[in-house]
Motif scaffolding. Structure first.
Motif, short mmCIF file in Angstrom:
data_model
loop_
_atom_site.label_atom_id
_atom_site.label_comp_id
_atom_site.label_asym_id
_atom_site.label_seq_id
_atom_site.Cartn_x
_atom_site.Cartn_y
_atom_site.Cartn_z
N VAL A 211 -8.27 8.20 0.74
CA VAL A 211 -7.30 9.14 1.31
C VAL A 211 -7.98 10.47 1.65
N ASP A 212 -8.85 10.95 0.74
CA ASP A 212 -9.57 12.20 0.98
C ASP A 212 -10.47 12.11 2.21
N ALA A 213 -11.26 11.05 2.25
CA ALA A 213 -12.22 10.90 3.35
C ALA A 213 -11.48 10.72 4.68
N PHE A 214 -10.39 9.97 4.66
CA PHE A 214 -9.61 9.73 5.87
C PHE A 214 -9.03 11.05 6.38
N GLY A 215 -8.49 11.84 5.46
CA GLY A 215 -7.93 13.14 5.83
C GLY A 215 -8.99 14.07 6.40
N LYS A 216 -10.14 14.11 5.75
CA LYS A 216 -11.23 14.99 6.21
C LYS A 216 -11.67 14.62 7.62
N TYR B 209 0.81 -1.22 0.00
CA TYR B 209 0.00 0.00 0.00
C TYR B 209 0.84 1.27 0.00
N SER B 210 0.45 2.19 -0.86
CA SER B 210 0.95 3.56 -0.82
C SER B 210 -0.25 4.49 -0.85
N ALA B 211 -0.20 5.55 -0.05
CA ALA B 211 -1.29 6.53 -0.08
C ALA B 211 -1.36 7.21 -1.44
N ALA B 212 -0.29 7.06 -2.24
CA ALA B 212 -0.28 7.65 -3.59
C ALA B 212 -0.80 6.66 -4.64
N HIS B 213 -1.29 5.51 -4.21
CA HIS B 213 -1.77 4.51 -5.19
C HIS B 213 -2.82 5.16 -6.10
N PRO B 214 -2.56 5.15 -7.43
CA PRO B 214 -3.42 5.93 -8.32
C PRO B 214 -4.70 5.20 -8.75
N SER B 215 -5.61 5.01 -7.83
CA SER B 215 -6.92 4.46 -8.21
C SER B 215 -8.00 5.38 -7.65
N ALA B 216 -9.18 5.32 -8.26
CA ALA B 216 -10.29 6.16 -7.78
C ALA B 216 -10.66 5.77 -6.34
N ALA B 217 -10.66 4.47 -6.09
CA ALA B 217 -11.03 3.99 -4.74
C ALA B 217 -10.06 4.53 -3.70
N ASN B 218 -8.77 4.56 -4.04
CA ASN B 218 -7.81 5.05 -3.06
C ASN B 218 -7.89 6.56 -2.87
N LYS B 219 -8.09 7.29 -3.95
CA LYS B 219 -8.22 8.76 -3.81
C LYS B 219 -9.37 9.09 -2.87
N LYS B 220 -10.46 8.37 -3.06
CA LYS B 220 -11.65 8.60 -2.24
C LYS B 220 -11.32 8.27 -0.77
N GLY C 242 -6.58 16.06 8.41
CA GLY C 242 -5.57 16.03 7.37
C GLY C 242 -4.58 14.88 7.45
N LEU C 243 -4.75 13.99 8.43
CA LEU C 243 -3.84 12.85 8.56
C LEU C 243 -3.86 11.99 7.30
N ARG C 244 -2.66 11.57 6.88
CA ARG C 244 -2.57 10.70 5.71
C ARG C 244 -2.67 9.24 6.18
N PRO C 245 -3.52 8.42 5.54
CA PRO C 245 -3.59 7.02 5.97
C PRO C 245 -2.33 6.26 5.57
N ASN C 246 -1.90 5.33 6.40
CA ASN C 246 -0.77 4.47 6.03
C ASN C 246 -1.27 3.04 5.80
N PHE C 247 -0.34 2.11 5.66
CA PHE C 247 -0.74 0.72 5.38
C PHE C 247 -1.48 0.10 6.55
N MET C 248 -1.27 0.61 7.76
CA MET C 248 -2.01 0.10 8.91
C MET C 248 -3.49 0.47 8.79
N ALA C 249 -3.74 1.73 8.40
CA ALA C 249 -5.12 2.18 8.21
C ALA C 249 -5.83 1.28 7.21
N VAL C 250 -5.15 0.94 6.13
CA VAL C 250 -5.78 0.12 5.09
C VAL C 250 -6.07 -1.29 5.61
N GLY C 251 -5.16 -1.84 6.42
CA GLY C 251 -5.42 -3.15 7.03
C GLY C 251 -6.66 -3.11 7.91
N GLY C 252 -6.86 -1.98 8.62
CA GLY C 252 -8.02 -1.83 9.49
C GLY C 252 -9.31 -1.64 8.71
#
Ligand code: VNL
Length: 391
Positions: A289-294, A276-287, A298-308
């Motif tokens: 990362v944005d929602a997580f930050g909001k 996982y990279s927060a820069a992964h260029p997919s629509a699902a990931n952009k959505k 503004g926190l950027r999700p990491n690979f732990m967030a994605v596992g959760g």
């Protein structure tokens, strides 16, 4: 009279005993989430809790007609504490599922309880290969170190890196990383000239880095758990390792998105492999990362967030498939074989191993137009199963 009123009245009159209360609780689906919320792995707890709450916010707090109750407990990364908390959650709270597990020793401490009580244990962070073999009730949504390490050992010798020193945290995931990186590098004609191990707790990297400087390898391969990467990077820069021509490579734990943006220029061009990279260029990931930050200042999700986040998906879907009626074994069965699009890309829970199958990406740290540091993916190995399982 309304059902609720009858129940409340009965409770008030003391007419319902323990079994009546159990019926009342039947309308609740409980997830016991055990995480390190304080101590050295606190960022892992913070990321996973935030992701679990985001999943519930986006998908509702009812599933299969039941109210979802998330019970978060802080184990401070001490496995004895993880075990005690899991015991309480299973026996007193009667949770449907246990989840979380910030580090490998925590997951291993809870495994026997999951087996005895037939409670599914969804491992969202810990990443030693053998964890899923510790209980038939374990399902993993994080990753494994062999998955991430092998990809880098294929990339390195094709890119002028033949002589490598490895530096890992001295416990399960570090030993997996060291072993699988070394074996594959040797297979590819490269060589690990020295394998260094640092303690998990309060490591001092300085003396190890001095040794690496003297050995002058083409690269230093690093595994440290999420949260420790910034310290390695800082000392790597301070000791002028990069200027001495030694490259830093590693699994993506070292350029963890939780810390990466504050690491500074020393992190530029560091190549890592990860799922996982927060820069992964997919629509699902952009959505995502944005929602997580909001939702998190503004926190950027990491690979732990994605596992959760993905772990919550696996739990919700299992509850849905079993119509909210399933016991632990039925829930576990419904977790096996789930295939879906994660923010990381496509992922799959292998029904046989109960472990995650996903893409592993090669990434390089770059400063983007936004001025921030990102792990930019430049290659992918698709559908990687845990290489540790065949051993
Ligand atoms: C583990 C593996 C923990 C990778 C990590 O961070 C990590 C583990 C807390 O299995 O203990 O990045």
């Amino acid at each position: 009279m309304h059902k609720r009123t009858v129940l409340q009245t009965a409770l008030a009159l003391g007419l319902i005993g323990a079994s009546g209360l159990a019926v009342a609780q039947d309308n609740v689906f409980k997830i016991g989430l055990i995480l390190p919320m304080t101590g050295p792995q606190a960022t892992t707890g913070r990321q996973i809790e935030a992701a679990a709450r985001l999943y519930m916010q986006q998908n509702g707090d009812t599933v299969a007609g039941k109210k979802v109750k998330l019970i978060v407990k802080d184990d401070t990364s001490l496995p004895d504490m993880t075990r005690r908390l899991a015991q309480e959650l299973i026996v007193n709270d009667k949770v449907n599922v246990i989840a979380g597990m910030g580090i490998t020793p925590s997951a291993l401490a809870v495994a026997p309880l999951a087996t005895q009580s037939k409670t599914p244990l969804v491992v969202m962070a810990a990443a030693t290969s053998s964890i899923t073999q510790a209980s038939p009730y374990i399902v993993r949504t994080s990753f494994t170190l062999p998955q991430a390490s092998v990809a880098l050992a294929d990339w390195a010798p094709r890119n002028g890196i033949k002589k490598v020193v490895t530096l890992v945290s001295d416990y399960g995931p570090g030993i997996d990383a060291e072993k699988f990186f070394k074996e594959r590098l040797q297979f590819n004609g490269g060589q690990v000239v020295e394998a260094l191990r640092v303690p998990l707790r309060s490591p001092d990297f300085a003396p190890f880095l001095q040794k690496v400087r003297d050995l002058k390898p083409d690269a230093l391969f690093v595994f440290v758990p999420s949260g420790a990467g910034a310290a390695v990077m800082k000392q790597f820069g301070e000791r002028g390792m990069d200027k001495a021509g030694i490259k830093l490579i590693g699994t993506g734990d070292v350029t963890d998105d939780d810390q990466l943006n504050d690491m500074g220029d020393v992190a530029l061009n560091v190549v890592t492999s990860h799922h996982y990279s927060a820069a992964h260029p997919s629509a699902a990931n952009k959505k995502f990362v944005d929602a997580f930050g909001k939702a998190n200042k503004g926190l950027r999700p990491n690979f732990m967030a994605v596992g959760g986040y993905d772990g919550m998906r696996v739990i919700y879907e299992a509850a849905r498939k079993t119509g909210g009626k399933g016991d632990g074994t039925a829930l576990l069965e419904a977790m096996k074989g789930q295939l879906f699009e994660s923010p990381r890309g496509p992922m799959f829970i292998d029904a046989q191993t109960r472990d995650v199958v996903h893409n592993i990406y090669l990434r390089k740290v770059e400063r983007n137009k936004d001025g921030q540091l990102w792990n930019v993916e430049f290659d992918v190995i698709k559908d990687v199963k845990d290489p540790g399982k065949t051993k």
